[in-house]
Design an enzyme around this catalytic site. Structure first.
Site, PDB file in Angstrom:
ATOM      1  N   MET A   1       0.842  -1.184   0.000  1.00  0.00           N
ATOM      2  CA  MET A   1       0.000   0.000   0.000  1.00  0.00           C
ATOM      3  C   MET A   1       0.881   1.238   0.000  1.00  0.00           C
ATOM      4  O   MET A   1       1.952   1.240   0.596  1.00  0.00           O
ATOM      5  CB  MET A   1      -0.895   0.023   1.246  1.00  0.00           C
TER       6      MET A   1
ATOM      7  N   ASP B   1       0.917  -6.501   5.893  1.00  0.00           N
ATOM      8  CA  ASP B   1       1.050  -5.845   4.594  1.00  0.00           C
ATOM      9  C   ASP B   1       2.540  -5.660   4.285  1.00  0.00           C
ATOM     10  O   ASP B   1       2.999  -4.559   4.004  1.00  0.00           O
ATOM     11  CB  ASP B   1       0.317  -4.501   4.622  1.00  0.00           C
ATOM     12  N   PHE B   2       3.284  -6.781   4.346  1.00  0.00           N
ATOM     13  CA  PHE B   2       4.719  -6.737   4.085  1.00  0.00           C
ATOM     14  C   PHE B   2       4.935  -6.577   2.586  1.00  0.00           C
ATOM     15  O   PHE B   2       4.420  -7.359   1.787  1.00  0.00           O
ATOM     16  CB  PHE B   2       5.401  -8.013   4.564  1.00  0.00           C
ATOM     17  N   GLU B   3       5.713  -5.580   2.199  1.00  0.00           N
ATOM     18  CA  GLU B   3       5.996  -5.317   0.798  1.00  0.00           C
ATOM     19  C   GLU B   3       7.496  -5.164   0.597  1.00  0.00           C
ATOM     20  O   GLU B   3       8.286  -5.392   1.510  1.00  0.00           O
ATOM     21  CB  GLU B   3       5.239  -4.052   0.346  1.00  0.00           C
ATOM     22  N   GLY B   4       7.879  -4.778  -0.617  1.00  0.00           N
ATOM     23  CA  GLY B   4       9.288  -4.509  -0.899  1.00  0.00           C
ATOM     24  C   GLY B   4      10.173  -5.712  -0.613  1.00  0.00           C
ATOM     25  O   GLY B   4       9.985  -6.798  -1.141  1.00  0.00           O
TER      26      GLY B   4
END
Length: 607
Positions: A1, A391-394
């Site tokens: 997000m 919401d783990f990203e990257g």
């Protein structure tokens, strides 16, 4: 997000081609002389009969009349996106025998190889733009090998390549006979929506068909498979048959298995159709700040964005309301807590979302794991929240080299996250709400690529959410993959789907519900989730993210998945009438867009 406006963040899958290919295989070898009884076993190796005998990925393979090396035809194969344009053929061979595989090729990075040899699988490659060049490699079959797969492919992001006059020279295999009936069929794992099966391997079989109630529901190359998309607390009958080039055996004796009741993640009293949204509580952006008390009743789950770590590897998560200087209309802590209680009294769930675009979280140590549990617990207790959104990203999640099986992960950042969430679930009990919002790169891309891959050249983050989802599936309330900010993704129809229309959401959601083999390995199938565990993730407006979908297209996707109408060219693998609902980034952007997203949800479901 994202905190800011839309950006494309679909990561490159592979390292630089030159470095990757140098790790793959040796340069051209000199072919030994063939034995007196040796013959060319390849079928249609000159492609004079089109693609007869060959299987090519997606729509990558075609036969052309120029350029050719011999005869009048040659293969033209074009890599596209994350497809390397592989064409293969299965050939009957003799055990304990030597074979020479050769082909004439032209193009940037062209590969030739063989798998299933029973000894050491081989591959070789070359660069030959504008000129034909011969590739040759040799192998010896194992003591029980009766067939091998030979293949060619190109490299990602390179132009089309050409193949002609492919031969496999060696002793011809014995006539293929229909294999025996498999024995020893049994269950190895049962969930509320899947049954894992295994059986004894059958000599001479090249694959297996799995039947449920007499209908074929799965295929496998080895003696195991997982049947997904099942209903909780339901008895099913299974059989298996062995196959090869000669045909299919009779079906095995049937066994019966009963799926378990719905997992703990389903006991959180969500409505049958739920609307999930992220609330910018700790920051402002172009959408403006929205107070908790001003969130409309349409929203059933409100995810507070975001809890972020003090450093990438600390595991110490902090959350605070947006500063007054950034958000002049921000409420007080007391008002915020009171608004949360009011939402909960109305039957809504309020969660802390960890991560987001800027909040990289790597639980690389047990100390970070424990700090995560302690700090997240403190946030939940301070604000009286109902649970956690991941919401783990990257670069938060990636797979170490050699971590190849999503069912038993070994990478510390994966193992520690699973352990931390299980600890939180155990602490707060069955009412704890657990949701996840991964990007397509970390989930559906796993159908093609998982981790760094067999040659070590892929992005180690590919499919990295799969072991987390799988390990926590019985605790998972909702999975809402972000169907936006994504590159094209291959669906179960082996076609690429592009974000922005109903088709993308249909294909991506169907994969989650039907399940899929990870990295094409039919012995490692990610079991489908229950429909009530899945929501579709979309941006609320064109400003919220790339891949905005109009309300009309959203409704088409819902019609297809729930009612099996308006499906277009993609055919779902079930009618998912219990699909939970929709998620959006974000409540703030929906308000900015005059509540178009939530009003469409309410209208569609009659709220």
């Amino acid at each position: 997000m994202e905190r800011t406006g839309p950006t494309v963040r679909f990561s490159g899958l592979l390292a630089a081609a030159t470095a990757a290919v140098l790790a793959v295989g040796a340069l051209v070898a000199t072919a030994p002389a063939a034995g007196a009884a040796d013959v060319d076993l390849a079928r249609n190796g000159g492609f004079e009969s089109g693609l007869d005998g060959w299987s090519c990925t997606a729509a990558s393979g075609a036969v052309v009349s120029t350029p050719v090396h011999g005869g009048t035809k040659a293969l033209k194969a074009t890599p596209a996106g994350s497809d390397n344009a592989k064409c293969s053929q299965t050939i009957t061979v003799k055990p304990n025998s030597s074979y020479t595989l050769s082909a004439w090729v032209q193009g940037s990075y062209v590969y030739l190889g063989a798998t299933g040899t029973g000894t050491t699988d081989v591959s070789t490659w070359t660069q030959s733009s504008g000129a034909w060049k011969q590739l040759t490699t040799t192998f010896r079959t194992g003591p029980s090998t009766t067939s091998v797969s030979v293949y060619t492919h190109g490299w990602y992001g390179t132009p089309a390549h050409y193949v002609d006059d492919l031969t496999l020279v060696g002793p011809g295999g014995d006539p293929v006979v229909i294999p025996a009936v498999p024995a020893g069929l049994k269950t190895t794992a049962i969930t509320s929506s899947s049954v894992a099966l295994s059986w004894n391997a059958v000599s001479g079989a090249s694959g297996y068909n799995v039947y449920r109630g007499g209908t074929k529901v799965a295929t496998a190359t080895g003696p195991s498979a997982t049947v997904t998309g099942l209903t909780p607390s339901t008895a099913y009958s299974f059989q298996v048959a062995a196959t090869n080039a000669a045909g299919e055996s009779a079906k095995s004796a049937a066994i019966t298995a009963t799926t378990t009741a719905g997992g703990g993640g389903g006991d959180t009293k969500l409505p049958a159709r739920a609307l999930v949204g992220y609330l910018h509580s700790s920051f402002a952006n172009g959408s403006g700040y929205t107070r908790m008390a001003d969130v409309p009743d349409s929203w059933d789950v409100v995810n507070l964005a975001f809890g972020e770590p003090t450093s990438v590897t600390s595991g110490d998560i902090r959350f605070s309301l947006c500063p007054v200087a950034e958000c002049p209309n921000v409420e007080s802590e007391a008002e915020f807590k009171a608004a949360i209680k009011a939402k909960q009294a109305a039957g809504k769930k309020v969660l802390i979302s960890i991560g987001g675009q800027n909040g990289q979280v790597q639980l690389a140590s047990t100390a970070a794991r424990d700090a995560f549990v302690t700090s997240v617990s403190k946030i939940i207790d301070t604000y009286g929240l109902d649970g956690l959104d991941i919401d783990f990203e990257g670069h938060s999640l990636s797979l170490n080299t050699g971590d190849t099986d999503f069912r038993s992960p070994t990478s510390p950042v994966i193992v520690n996250l699973i352990s931390a969430v299980k600890s939180l679930k155990a602490k707060y009990g069955s009412d704890f709400v657990l949701t996840m919002a991964p990007e397509t790169f970390f989930v559906q891309l796993g159908y093609q690529f998982y981790g760094s891959g067999p040659w070590g050249g892929q992005d180690p983050r590919a499919g990295a959410y799969l072991p987390v989802i799988h390990a926590l599936r019985d605790d998972l309330t909702l999975l809402h993959v972000q169907d936006y900010n994504s590159g094209p993704i291959m669906g179960l129809d082996n076609q690429y789907h592009t974000m922005g229309g109903a088709d993308f959401h249909i294909a991506m959601t169907d994969m989650l519900l039907a399940g899929f083999p990870v990295a094409g390995n039919t012995s490692r199938v990610f079991p489908g989730l229950r429909p009530d565990q899945v929501a579709i993730g979309l941006p609320a407006s064109t400003q919220a993210g790339n891949g905005h979908t109009t309300p009309a297209e959203v409704n088409k996707a819902l019609n297809c998945l729930i009612k099996k109408t308006d499906c277009g060219s993609y055919q779902t693998h079930g009618t998912w009438s219990d699909l939970r609902g929709l998620m959006t980034w974000s409540i703030n952007w929906d308000r900015f867009n005059n509540w178009e997203f939530s009003r469409n949800f309410d209208a569609y479901f009659g709220n």
